[in-house]
Design an enzyme around this catalytic site. Structure first.
Site, PDB file in Angstrom:
ATOM      1  N   GLN A 292       0.819  -1.218   0.000  1.00  0.00           N
ATOM      2  CA  GLN A 292       0.000   0.000   0.000  1.00  0.00           C
ATOM      3  C   GLN A 292       0.854   1.270   0.000  1.00  0.00           C
ATOM      4  O   GLN A 292       0.351   2.363  -0.273  1.00  0.00           O
ATOM      5  CB  GLN A 292      -0.976  -0.012   1.178  1.00  0.00           C
ATOM      6  CG  GLN A 292      -2.036  -1.107   1.017  1.00  0.00           C
ATOM      7  CD  GLN A 292      -3.015  -1.185   2.186  1.00  0.00           C
ATOM      8  OE1 GLN A 292      -3.070  -0.306   3.028  1.00  0.00           O
ATOM      9  NE2 GLN A 292      -3.789  -2.252   2.226  1.00  0.00           N
TER      10      GLN A 292
ATOM     11  N   TYR B 293      -1.197 -10.104   3.075  1.00  0.00           N
ATOM     12  CA  TYR B 293      -2.328 -10.894   2.560  1.00  0.00           C
ATOM     13  C   TYR B 293      -2.332 -11.111   1.053  1.00  0.00           C
ATOM     14  O   TYR B 293      -3.195 -11.797   0.526  1.00  0.00           O
ATOM     15  CB  TYR B 293      -3.677 -10.330   3.021  1.00  0.00           C
ATOM     16  CG  TYR B 293      -3.954  -8.884   2.709  1.00  0.00           C
ATOM     17  CD1 TYR B 293      -4.532  -8.511   1.504  1.00  0.00           C
ATOM     18  CD2 TYR B 293      -3.686  -7.891   3.645  1.00  0.00           C
ATOM     19  CE1 TYR B 293      -4.827  -7.193   1.238  1.00  0.00           C
ATOM     20  CE2 TYR B 293      -3.984  -6.564   3.386  1.00  0.00           C
ATOM     21  CZ  TYR B 293      -4.550  -6.218   2.181  1.00  0.00           C
ATOM     22  OH  TYR B 293      -4.831  -4.908   1.913  1.00  0.00           O
TER      23      TYR B 293
ATOM     24  N   HIS C 271      -7.417 -12.177   9.301  1.00  0.00           N
ATOM     25  CA  HIS C 271      -7.566 -10.808   8.800  1.00  0.00           C
ATOM     26  C   HIS C 271      -8.479  -9.946   9.659  1.00  0.00           C
ATOM     27  O   HIS C 271      -8.153  -8.825  10.032  1.00  0.00           O
ATOM     28  CB  HIS C 271      -8.084 -10.835   7.349  1.00  0.00           C
ATOM     29  CG  HIS C 271      -8.316  -9.464   6.794  1.00  0.00           C
ATOM     30  ND1 HIS C 271      -9.497  -8.777   6.972  1.00  0.00           N
ATOM     31  CD2 HIS C 271      -7.492  -8.633   6.093  1.00  0.00           C
ATOM     32  CE1 HIS C 271      -9.398  -7.582   6.400  1.00  0.00           C
ATOM     33  NE2 HIS C 271      -8.197  -7.480   5.863  1.00  0.00           N
TER      34      HIS C 271
ATOM     35  N   HIS D 187      -7.289  -7.443  12.581  1.00  0.00           N
ATOM     36  CA  HIS D 187      -8.038  -6.177  12.466  1.00  0.00           C
ATOM     37  C   HIS D 187      -9.340  -6.386  13.228  1.00  0.00           C
ATOM     38  O   HIS D 187     -10.045  -7.362  12.961  1.00  0.00           O
ATOM     39  CB  HIS D 187      -8.433  -5.906  11.013  1.00  0.00           C
ATOM     40  CG  HIS D 187      -7.309  -5.583  10.081  1.00  0.00           C
ATOM     41  ND1 HIS D 187      -7.264  -6.076   8.802  1.00  0.00           N
ATOM     42  CD2 HIS D 187      -6.220  -4.782  10.216  1.00  0.00           C
ATOM     43  CE1 HIS D 187      -6.186  -5.595   8.191  1.00  0.00           C
ATOM     44  NE2 HIS D 187      -5.534  -4.819   9.025  1.00  0.00           N
TER      45      HIS D 187
ATOM     46  N   HIS E 167      -6.538  -1.556  15.121  1.00  0.00           N
ATOM     47  CA  HIS E 167      -7.711  -0.692  14.953  1.00  0.00           C
ATOM     48  C   HIS E 167      -8.842  -1.112  15.896  1.00  0.00           C
ATOM     49  O   HIS E 167      -9.944  -1.433  15.450  1.00  0.00           O
ATOM     50  CB  HIS E 167      -8.281  -0.721  13.527  1.00  0.00           C
ATOM     51  CG  HIS E 167      -7.301  -0.536  12.427  1.00  0.00           C
ATOM     52  ND1 HIS E 167      -6.483   0.570  12.313  1.00  0.00           N
ATOM     53  CD2 HIS E 167      -7.001  -1.310  11.354  1.00  0.00           C
ATOM     54  CE1 HIS E 167      -5.738   0.462  11.238  1.00  0.00           C
ATOM     55  NE2 HIS E 167      -6.028  -0.673  10.631  1.00  0.00           N
TER      56      HIS E 167
ATOM     57  N   ASP F 108       0.718   1.092   8.874  1.00  0.00           N
ATOM     58  CA  ASP F 108      -0.441   0.511   8.192  1.00  0.00           C
ATOM     59  C   ASP F 108      -0.446   0.769   6.681  1.00  0.00           C
ATOM     60  O   ASP F 108       0.251   0.094   5.945  1.00  0.00           O
ATOM     61  CB  ASP F 108      -1.714   1.037   8.889  1.00  0.00           C
ATOM     62  CG  ASP F 108      -2.974   0.352   8.423  1.00  0.00           C
ATOM     63  OD1 ASP F 108      -2.887  -0.594   7.629  1.00  0.00           O
ATOM     64  OD2 ASP F 108      -4.065   0.745   8.872  1.00  0.00           O
TER      65      ASP F 108
HETATM   66 ZN    ZN Z   1      -4.358  -3.097   8.331  1.00  0.00          ZN
END
Ligand code: ZN
Length: 464
Positions: free
Chosen positions: A65, A125, A211, A240, A277, A328
């Protein structure tokens, strides 16, 4: 490497700032002696250029990301939320190759080191080819990420993700989730394979990441954890948990309880767990999570960027809750920004200043730094987080000539580093396992790694 020694005029140890600290480590990169008030001959010992503080563990990362950071900051729909961001992220993920993931991760991990993150927990993932088929080497993707960490020189806790369903009630995965899907057995097989290529050592550990509660079931999570207990006993478990109110509502509707409550009621959540989170928790969940001994994984810059919500930090810390920080989605790669935003979220909602202090520490930055290195270390499952005998030789040397540190007393160094935002980073040198990976804000491979990253990004953004 034969081990080494460093003399620090000032170092922040478990009991605060100490003077004339001699740090000595063995060939494996573990501290064998930490001697404050050292008064022996130091003429032949290398000297740290400035104040030394523990390296910060980064407890939550999705490496790929990084390449999207700053690319989704425009409104393309009437409503824009986490879920529309996720659609964009999925489309981006669909184009990634193993080489591309490796190049992005390597560049990212160098950026992390430059920021003073000395460990990363990679919540990984992206397992399979775009059509959902296994690669010929089923551990291809995890090996790329693990190899990138080794090449950059950052400590890693690799957490391959168990992802099975698209929503509560074991809903069939969407086509754009097919690169993620594993069963507990196939995930374990992949982990054992990567472990045979990259064995666990001082800088590397394996764990697992179910996940989210929406992506696994009670049965499969039970099976996964039993398999881990057999093959990787004591391994860290990250999940998460309550990032979005929509997932809290769906959990209540299908499981009859809020996510944190449900997890605590059905599994032995303890110090091995990191709940990433835990944003949306009520008063009872806040207290229960604190009492469990698990770590709350807080990713403030990402949570702000995605419009997630504000974690009840003051209540949680008052209940002795443990936390660490993660970058993150990597909209920022800077633990100082995470700690600043943690405090600012409380200031803005309470209209007060200096909220997150403790009875023993009235300096916000010092209190949050000390807590975040310890909580982050717990989440890594590795001996990091304090500068002490038996711990990894991981630390940051701050720039004593930085405008927000120079001429100030030691009690103001972390405040200056965290809260004042001027010019370049005060992180000057960074050591991991006794090896200096960052020297004068530079990593020796950064030019090559950036060129490789750039090439990958150009390919990803090419519309053809
Ligand atoms: Zn994450």
């Amino acid at each position: 490497m034969k081990g080494g020694a460093l003399f620090a005029a000032h170092a922040r140890l478990a009991d605060g700032w100490r003077e004339h600290v001699l740090l000595e480590w063995d060939a494996d990169g573990t501290l064998i002696r930490v001697t404050p008030d050292y008064d022996g001959d130091r003429s032949t010992i290398p000297h740290a250029k400035g104040p030394v503080i523990a390296g910060m563990p980064n407890l939550h990362s999705h490496a790929f990301q990084r390449a999207m950071a700053g690319l989704t900051e425009y409104r393309a729909n009437a409503t824009d939320s986490f879920w529309s961001w996720r659609d964009l992220m999925y489309r981006f993920a669909a184009k990634l190759t193993p080489e591309g993931v490796g190049a992005i991760a390597r560049w990212l991990y160098i950026e992390m080191l430059k920021a003073g993150y000395t460990s990363v927990c990679e919540f990984h993932y992206l397992h399979h080819a775009p059509n959902g088929q296994h690669y010929a080497n089923r551990a291809e993707m995890v090996e790329r990420v693990t190899g990138a960490a080794a090449s950059a020189g950052i400590g890693i806790t690799l957490l391959p993700v168990l992802y099975q369903f698209s929503g509560f009630g074991a809903r069939t995965p969407n086509p754009d989730q097919r690169r993620f899907i594993h069963t507990p057995d196939s995930l374990l097989e992949m982990l054992e394979r990567v472990r045979s290529t990259y064995p666990e050592n001082g800088t590397r550990r394996y764990g697992v990441a179910p996940h989210s509660l929406r992506a696994v079931s009670r049965e499969t999570l039970t099976e996964m954890l039993a398999g881990m207990d057999r093959a990787f006993p004591g391994a860290p478990i990250h999940i998460h948990i309550a990032e979005q109110t929509a997932e809290v509502d769906a959990c209540v509707a299908t499981e009859g309880a809020r996510p944190v409550r449900w997890l605590l009621d059905h599994f032995d959540v303890d110090a091995r767990w990191c709940l990433v989170h835990a944003t949306h928790i009520d008063h009872d969940e806040t207290r229960a999570l604190a009492q469990s001994g698990a770590v709350a994984g807080l990713c403030l810059t990402t949570e702000a960027n995605l419009g997630d919500g504000v974690f009840p930090t003051l209540d949680y810390l008052d209940a002795q809750g443990r936390f660490g920080v993660g970058s993150d989605s990597h909209i920022a790669v800077d633990w100082r920004a995470e700690l600043r935003l943690l405090e600012y979220g409380q200031r803005l909602t309470r209209r007060e200043r200096n909220v997150l202090v403790s009875v023993t520490d009235s300096h916000v930055a010092d209190r949050l730094f000390d807590a975040a290195v310890l909580g982050g270390a717990q989440a890594t499952g590795r001996p990091v987080g304090t500068i002490a005998t038996g711990q990894r030789a991981d630390w940051i040397v701050l720039d004593p000539d930085h405008p927000n540190i120079a001429e100030r007393p030691a009690s103001m160094w972390l405040s200056g580093a965290v809260f004042a935002e001027h010019g370049e980073t005060p992180v000057l040198d960074v050591y991991v396992g006794g090896e200096r990976r960052i020297t004068n804000r530079q990593h020796e491979d950064e030019a090559v790694a950036f060129a490789d990253y750039r090439k990958v990004l150009a390919g990803l953004l090419d519309p053809n």
